[in-house]
Design a protein around this motif. Structure first.
Motif, PDB file in Angstrom:
ATOM      1  N   GLU A 188      -5.488  -4.366 -20.727  1.00  0.00           N
ATOM      2  CA  GLU A 188      -6.616  -5.253 -20.406  1.00  0.00           C
ATOM      3  C   GLU A 188      -7.772  -4.463 -19.791  1.00  0.00           C
ATOM      4  OE1 GLU A 188      -6.049  -7.850 -16.955  1.00  0.00           O
ATOM      5  OE2 GLU A 188      -4.160  -6.851 -16.470  1.00  0.00           O
ATOM      6  N   ASP A 189      -7.434  -3.497 -18.946  1.00  0.00           N
ATOM      7  CA  ASP A 189      -8.499  -2.733 -18.298  1.00  0.00           C
ATOM      8  C   ASP A 189      -9.176  -1.750 -19.261  1.00  0.00           C
ATOM      9  OD1 ASP A 189      -8.308  -4.052 -15.892  1.00  0.00           O
ATOM     10  OD2 ASP A 189      -6.815  -2.667 -15.072  1.00  0.00           O
ATOM     11  N   ALA A 238     -11.595  -4.050 -20.947  1.00  0.00           N
ATOM     12  CA  ALA A 238     -12.700  -4.540 -20.127  1.00  0.00           C
ATOM     13  C   ALA A 238     -13.643  -3.411 -19.703  1.00  0.00           C
ATOM     14  CB  ALA A 238     -12.160  -5.247 -18.884  1.00  0.00           C
ATOM     15  N   TYR A 239     -13.070  -2.262 -19.382  1.00  0.00           N
ATOM     16  CA  TYR A 239     -13.878  -1.219 -18.732  1.00  0.00           C
ATOM     17  C   TYR A 239     -14.285  -0.071 -19.647  1.00  0.00           C
ATOM     18  CZ  TYR A 239     -12.721  -3.612 -14.443  1.00  0.00           C
ATOM     19  OH  TYR A 239     -12.600  -4.567 -13.464  1.00  0.00           O
ATOM     20  N   GLU A 287     -22.758  -2.801 -14.473  1.00  0.00           N
ATOM     21  CA  GLU A 287     -22.281  -3.139 -13.127  1.00  0.00           C
ATOM     22  C   GLU A 287     -20.756  -3.272 -13.115  1.00  0.00           C
ATOM     23  OE1 GLU A 287     -24.094  -6.667 -11.568  1.00  0.00           O
ATOM     24  OE2 GLU A 287     -23.082  -6.490  -9.629  1.00  0.00           O
ATOM     25  N   MET A 288     -20.226  -3.974 -14.097  1.00  0.00           N
ATOM     26  CA  MET A 288     -18.783  -4.232 -14.119  1.00  0.00           C
ATOM     27  C   MET A 288     -17.988  -2.940 -14.282  1.00  0.00           C
ATOM     28  SD  MET A 288     -16.732  -6.924 -16.531  1.00  0.00           S
ATOM     29  CE  MET A 288     -16.442  -5.939 -17.985  1.00  0.00           C
ATOM     30  N   LEU A 293     -17.601   1.610 -11.573  1.00  0.00           N
ATOM     31  CA  LEU A 293     -16.622   2.272 -10.710  1.00  0.00           C
ATOM     32  C   LEU A 293     -15.442   2.800 -11.521  1.00  0.00           C
ATOM     33  CD1 LEU A 293     -15.538   3.095  -7.954  1.00  0.00           C
ATOM     34  CD2 LEU A 293     -14.681   0.760  -7.670  1.00  0.00           C
ATOM     35  N   ALA A 294     -14.933   1.951 -12.411  1.00  0.00           N
ATOM     36  CA  ALA A 294     -13.791   2.370 -13.230  1.00  0.00           C
ATOM     37  C   ALA A 294     -14.145   3.633 -14.011  1.00  0.00           C
ATOM     38  CB  ALA A 294     -13.383   1.239 -14.169  1.00  0.00           C
ATOM     39  N   HIS A 319     -14.018   7.152 -12.463  1.00  0.00           N
ATOM     40  CA  HIS A 319     -12.697   7.724 -12.174  1.00  0.00           C
ATOM     41  C   HIS A 319     -11.782   7.576 -13.384  1.00  0.00           C
ATOM     42  CE1 HIS A 319     -13.616   8.029  -7.841  1.00  0.00           C
ATOM     43  NE2 HIS A 319     -14.325   6.939  -8.072  1.00  0.00           N
TER      44      HIS A 319
END
Lengths: 288, 335
Positions: free
Chosen positions: A107-108, A111-112, A275-276, A279-280, A283
């Motif tokens: 899922e990540d 999404a990211y 924005e979403m 951060l992901a 890293h």
């Protein structure tokens, strides 16, 4: 399909009737994203694409709505909009996890780490929050649409789509009630609120038609999906009833072109994703 | 509105001079004293001294305001949360805080001061809230440090309040404490994940703990010899332990947890004194504490501006809801 849709697959029984028959909801025994993650079910490529669309719609709107938390007109609305965002995020996670089983991504990852043109959400979901009226107008359209959609998807021939929809249906029913109640208050409140709500409806109205667009995917999906055009008549009737009771008028505006299902988005999505994802993406490979 | 039904009650600044005590007051005071001596509970309709009521309204509303302003530093990271699961957890947590604010405003309303009056005091800058929320949430790890240290300190403060002599306050605190313990655990988990992650993540976690340790210890309030209201609050069974006692207890708790996290508490003087059975910690910067309370913290202006903006932006919505309700009432009346 019948309401008693009999499936030889009993592996979802432990989640209660909501998942097993996919036509009833059992509160307190609901299917969670984490449950889907550990299941082996792999959707077909077409169902995975469909799940991406459903998941992206909810993910993008959850991201938009979450911005209201600590900014609502009343504390109760911070909670209500936050709740709706949280529900939608739950639906998004479920659909994305399921799609990911076939796409080989978490899922990540989805999404990211997807680019803007890989997102499959319709344009309405990425439209900015505007004032509270715009947020409510957008939510009214979305909730009526999703309620009709999930009411039918609980009978999907794809057991997992049916199970996720059964859980979502109960929740979007509340969203629909919330948006309806506010549309009535804003439409039939003060002169200012009436004007603002009418303007809000006109702002979001061009994005309604795209929700009901069909492409070749729906032919391939068969009973796993729901042809959105078959929801249109009831959608029009339901929304007209609310708008009428709210003393507002149904906008007569040309539709926006749309293209979200093919990855063509408005300029708003890029900022939302920046924005979403920031951060992901700083890293890579990290867990949180 | 609920406000209309409530008795006007003296709030800060507009208290009428006390007239001669009536027979009713004398009997009321005797009842109140007995309840406090028995360590039982005062309920909303019971007689209570004006100062008790005033102290409670101030304390409960400050707590409510803290929950509401405290939503902001964490809401700051909802849209950037680095995984969908963390985003969901953080959203639920910030929502809980709005809920805590609501319970507490309701508890304060049972003392006769309506929520909109309390809210106005906050917006006018006349009411205080916990100074910790005037520190910025600079990184994702701050979500961990806030949960672990700030919510942890809040729990240490609040668990004894579940036994506060005023019934509605004590009962609200029971529910709040249950949720706060989830919050603390999620903060701890964020830090645990970071401290076992990449070197950058571990550094992020240590940096957050470095910044939040001292402000969290200050959440218990000034040292006992400089805490003028504590004595009366303890006599009324509102407060059960002194600021320093609670601070002690908290430090003892987090020392062990920091070891599990593999993070260092930024306190060179931290040690357990076998003789007194007490934790010795560094001297805290009470001037900074006073500065932040006085409005000179890093985010005071920003926090208040956000609250006022939300309130002002929502004016037309609240007016619409009121107008609609009045129209509906008229329709019912006409039918």
């Amino acid at each position: 399909m019948t309401a008693t849709h009999a499936s030889p697959d009993h592996s979802l029984d432990s989640f209660g009737d909501a998942a097993a028959s996919a036509t009833r909801v059992t509160p307190g025994n609901a299917l969670r994203p984490e449950d889907i993650a550990v299941r082996p079910d792999k959707p077909s490529d077409d169902v995975a694409e469909y799940a991406l669309r459903l998941g992206d719609d909810s993910l993008i709107l959850a991201q938009r709505l979450s911005h209201w938390i600590s900014r609502g007109p009343e504390l109760e609305e911070d909670i209500a909009l936050g709740n709706i965002a949280l529900d939608l995020l739950g639906h998004a996670r479920s659909f994305l996890i399921y799609a990911g089983h076939t796409l080989g991504r978490s899922e990540d990852d989805l999404a990211y780490w997807r680019e803007e043109e890989e997102f499959r959400s319709a344009w309405l979901f990425e439209q900015p929050n505007g004032d509270f009226g715009v947020t409510i107008a957008r939510q009214l359209i979305v909730s009526i649409y999703q309620h009709l959609l999930y009411s039918r998807l609980v009978n999907s021939s794809d057991t997992m789509i049916a199970a996720i929809s059964a859980k979502a249906l109960k929740e979007v029913d509340y969203h629909r009630d919330h948006a309806t109640q506010w549309t009535l208050r804003l439409g039939d409140g003060t002169e200012e609120s009436h004007e603002r709500m009418q303007a809000a409806l006109e702002f979001v109205w061009p994005y309604v038609d795209e929700l009901f667009d069909e492409d070749a995917l729906f032919e391939r999906l068969g009973d796993a999906g729901v042809r959105p055009s078959t929801l249109r008549e009831q959608f029009d009737a339901e929304i007209a009833a609310v708008i009428d009771e709210a003393t507002l008028s149904l906008p007569a505006l040309p539709r926006a072109m749309g293209g979200g299902r093919r990855g063509l988005h408005t300029e708003h999505l890029g900022y939302l994703l920046a924005e979403m994802q920031v951060l992901a993406r700083k890293h890579p490979g990290a867990t949180w | 509105m609920a406000a209309a039904k409530l008795q006007p009650v003296p709030t800060a600044g507009n208290e009428a001079p006390a007239p001669e005590r009536s027979a009713e007051d004398i009997a009321g005071q005797a009842y109140f004293d007995r309840i406090i001596a028995e360590d039982s509970r005062i309920e909303p309709k019971d007689w209570m001294p004006a100062a008790y009521r005033k102290t409670l309204v101030r304390q409960i509303s400050q707590h409510a305001h803290s929950e509401i302003i405290g939503m902001q530093p964490e809401a700051n990271w909802i849209t950037r949360a680095p995984s969908l699961k963390r985003k969901a957890i953080l959203m639920a947590k910030v929502q809980d805080e709005a809920g805590h604010g609501l319970y507490l405003y309701s508890a304060a309303e049972t003392l006769g001061t309506p929520r909109d009056v309390l809210n106005q005091q906050l917006l006018d800058g006349k009411a205080k809230y916990s100074s910790i929320f005037n520190y910025p949430a600079r990184s994702w790890a701050d979500m961990g440090a806030i949960g672990w240290l700030v919510d942890g300190a809040a729990i240490a403060n609040q668990v004894p309040l579940c036994r506060a002599s005023y019934g509605p306050y004590g009962r609200a605190m029971v529910r709040i404490c249950k949720e706060e313990s989830f919050h603390q655990r999620q903060g701890f988990e964020i830090l645990l994940e970071l401290s076992h992650g990449t070197p950058e993540q571990k550094q992020m976690a240590q940096d957050a703990v470095d910044r939040f340790y001292a402000p969290a210890l200050m959440m218990f309030g000034p040292p006992d010899d400089d805490s003028p209201n504590s004595k009366q609050s303890m006599a009324w069974n509102i407060k059960r332990f002194s600021n320093d006692e609670l601070r002690q207890r908290f430090v003892g708790m987090i020392v062990e947890q920091a070891k599990v996290l593999g993070l260092t508490l930024p306190d060179p003087e931290l040690r357990f004194d076998e003789e007194t059975g007490q934790w010795i910690h560094m001297e805290l910067d009470w001037q900074e504490f006073k500065d932040v309370i006085a409005g000179r913290g890093p985010c005071n202006a920003q926090r208040m501006a956000r609250r006022r903006e939300a309130h002002e932006d929502g004016t037309w919505v609240r007016e619409a809801a009121r107008a609609y309700a009045e129209k509906q009432l008229k329709k019912v009346g006409a039918a």
